[in-house]
Design a protein around this motif. Sequence first.
Motif, PDB file in Angstrom:
ATOM      1  N   LYS A 160       4.022  -9.966  -7.318  1.00 17.36           N
ATOM      2  CA  LYS A 160       4.985 -10.053  -6.223  1.00 17.36           C
ATOM      3  C   LYS A 160       6.402  -9.693  -6.647  1.00 17.36           C
ATOM      4  N   SER A 161       6.882 -10.267  -7.734  1.00 15.47           N
ATOM      5  CA  SER A 161       8.266 -10.018  -8.136  1.00 15.47           C
ATOM      6  C   SER A 161       8.447  -8.596  -8.643  1.00 15.47           C
ATOM      7  N   GLY A 162       7.522  -8.138  -9.485  1.00 13.57           N
ATOM      8  CA  GLY A 162       7.643  -6.809 -10.065  1.00 13.57           C
ATOM      9  C   GLY A 162       7.551  -5.710  -9.033  1.00 13.57           C
ATOM     10  N   SER A 163       6.582  -5.830  -8.091  1.00 13.69           N
ATOM     11  CA  SER A 163       6.389  -4.773  -7.103  1.00 13.69           C
ATOM     12  C   SER A 163       7.516  -4.735  -6.102  1.00 13.69           C
ATOM     13  N   ARG A 164       8.108  -5.880  -5.798  1.00 14.20           N
ATOM     14  CA  ARG A 164       9.259  -5.873  -4.886  1.00 14.20           C
ATOM     15  C   ARG A 164      10.451  -5.191  -5.534  1.00 14.20           C
ATOM     16  N   ALA A 165      10.586  -5.375  -6.840  1.00 12.85           N
ATOM     17  CA  ALA A 165      11.688  -4.719  -7.549  1.00 12.85           C
ATOM     18  C   ALA A 165      11.525  -3.207  -7.524  1.00 12.85           C
ATOM     19  N   GLU A 166      10.259  -2.740  -7.475  1.00 12.58           N
ATOM     20  CA  GLU A 166       9.992  -1.305  -7.443  1.00 12.58           C
ATOM     21  C   GLU A 166      10.224  -0.716  -6.057  1.00 12.58           C
ATOM     22  N   GLY A 167      10.349  -1.574  -5.045  1.00 11.50           N
ATOM     23  CA  GLY A 167      10.543  -1.088  -3.682  1.00 11.50           C
ATOM     24  C   GLY A 167       9.222  -0.962  -2.944  1.00 11.50           C
ATOM     25  N   GLY A 168       9.274  -0.307  -1.760  1.00 11.05           N
ATOM     26  CA  GLY A 168       8.076  -0.170  -0.942  1.00 11.05           C
ATOM     27  C   GLY A 168       7.988  -1.283   0.082  1.00 11.05           C
ATOM     28  N   SER A 169       7.161  -1.062   1.102  1.00  6.63           N
ATOM     29  CA  SER A 169       7.062  -2.030   2.190  1.00  6.63           C
ATOM     30  C   SER A 169       5.969  -3.064   1.958  1.00  6.63           C
ATOM     31  N   GLY A 170       5.092  -2.843   0.980  1.00  9.71           N
ATOM     32  CA  GLY A 170       3.955  -3.744   0.792  1.00  9.71           C
ATOM     33  C   GLY A 170       2.815  -3.429   1.746  1.00  9.71           C
ATOM     34  N   LEU A 171       2.937  -2.287   2.464  1.00 11.61           N
ATOM     35  CA  LEU A 171       1.929  -1.907   3.455  1.00 11.61           C
ATOM     36  C   LEU A 171       1.182  -0.640   3.073  1.00 11.61           C
ATOM     37  N   GLY A 172       1.543  -0.053   1.930  1.00 12.15           N
ATOM     38  CA  GLY A 172       0.990   1.244   1.539  1.00 12.15           C
ATOM     39  C   GLY A 172      -0.522   1.298   1.509  1.00 12.15           C
ATOM     40  N   LEU A 173      -1.162   0.349   0.808  1.00 17.69           N
ATOM     41  CA  LEU A 173      -2.617   0.383   0.693  1.00 17.69           C
ATOM     42  C   LEU A 173      -3.306   0.035   2.006  1.00 17.69           C
ATOM     43  N   ALA A 174      -2.680  -0.828   2.812  1.00 20.88           N
ATOM     44  CA  ALA A 174      -3.229  -1.142   4.136  1.00 20.88           C
ATOM     45  C   ALA A 174      -3.249   0.114   5.002  1.00 20.88           C
ATOM     46  N   ILE A 175      -2.175   0.905   4.945  1.00 30.39           N
ATOM     47  CA  ILE A 175      -2.098   2.162   5.701  1.00 30.39           C
ATOM     48  C   ILE A 175      -3.142   3.147   5.190  1.00 30.39           C
ATOM     49  N   VAL A 176      -3.274   3.245   3.868  1.00 29.23           N
ATOM     50  CA  VAL A 176      -4.271   4.137   3.264  1.00 29.23           C
ATOM     51  C   VAL A 176      -5.663   3.821   3.810  1.00 29.23           C
ATOM     52  N   LYS A 177      -6.037   2.556   3.805  1.00 31.56           N
ATOM     53  CA  LYS A 177      -7.366   2.140   4.274  1.00 31.56           C
ATOM     54  C   LYS A 177      -7.571   2.500   5.743  1.00 31.56           C
ATOM     55  N   HIS A 178      -6.558   2.232   6.575  1.00 40.22           N
ATOM     56  CA  HIS A 178      -6.676   2.515   8.006  1.00 40.22           C
ATOM     57  C   HIS A 178      -6.797   4.018   8.271  1.00 40.22           C
TER      58      HIS A 178
END
Length: 299
Positions: free
Chosen positions: A244-262
């Motif tokens: 959680k902390s590391g990926s938030r520091a990298e940016g992004g919405s946290g929705l990338g893989l959910a969008i990929v799957k859909h």
Amino acid sequence: MQYRVERFIYRRVKKIYDDVSLLESSTLINQPITTDMETLTREVKKFATDKKLEIEMLQVREEYRREFLGNISHELKTPLFTVQGYISTLLDGAMEDKTIRKKYLKRADKGVERLIYIVEDLDMITKLESGDLNLDITEFDIVELIRNVFELLEMKADRKKITLAFENEYIRPNFVKADKDRIQQVIENLIVNSIKYGKKDGTTEVAVVNLTKEKVLVRISDNGEGIEKQNIPRLFERFYRVNKSGSRAEGGSGLGLAIVKHIIEAHKEKIYVESEFGIGSEFSFTIEKANTRKKQELK
């Protein structure tokens, strides 16, 4: 006496049926009186089992709902507070200093961009789930598309000293049938993820494999930090982050893989993930081959 006893038992049995809503009252009234306790016991047990499963499912959904609301609240709150903080500081007198004003306005602008990014991704997922996002199906060369993505992400990969490459150096054109823009979004998201969680001086490799006569498999693998086994089933959930902390520091919405799957499921295709913690990860998805091979372009 027998009749009275049967009526007494019947009323008790009927009340049990009514209480658990297994049968309507009219169903029992039109049928002969029965004292078959074995049948009743079996149906009550079935009812209890079904209700227990239903309650457990509702509890899982409620837990997911609470976690989702907490995640989206956190994702929106961070950039909102950032923007509010910088604007409040400027209004409190820092606006007079041109250097500080420019710096704070740039930082506030980044916060607004992040908010827009999250909202746009949420809007896309909603459209994908409801079927409102129409796919523009065309035929295109998937290899050329991947090369374009490499060029777009080259600077991002260079910052972490990660090499982007094809698994096979002499890969040939391979035409597929899909929504080109959406498939590019899928490949971008998967490669960005491999860069984000990759190791310095690492490698992200992409392979395009002729799986069957009708399907192509696109495989994106890296030698990054990998994913622990317990996290893999939840990777495609909205806002779910392994770190959680590391990926938030990298940016992004946290929705990338959910969008990929859909997007992949909207194409009626499959996506797969394999990973070993500390060694690396591999994401792959299927895509339909084009009907026309465009032989003139292959020559």
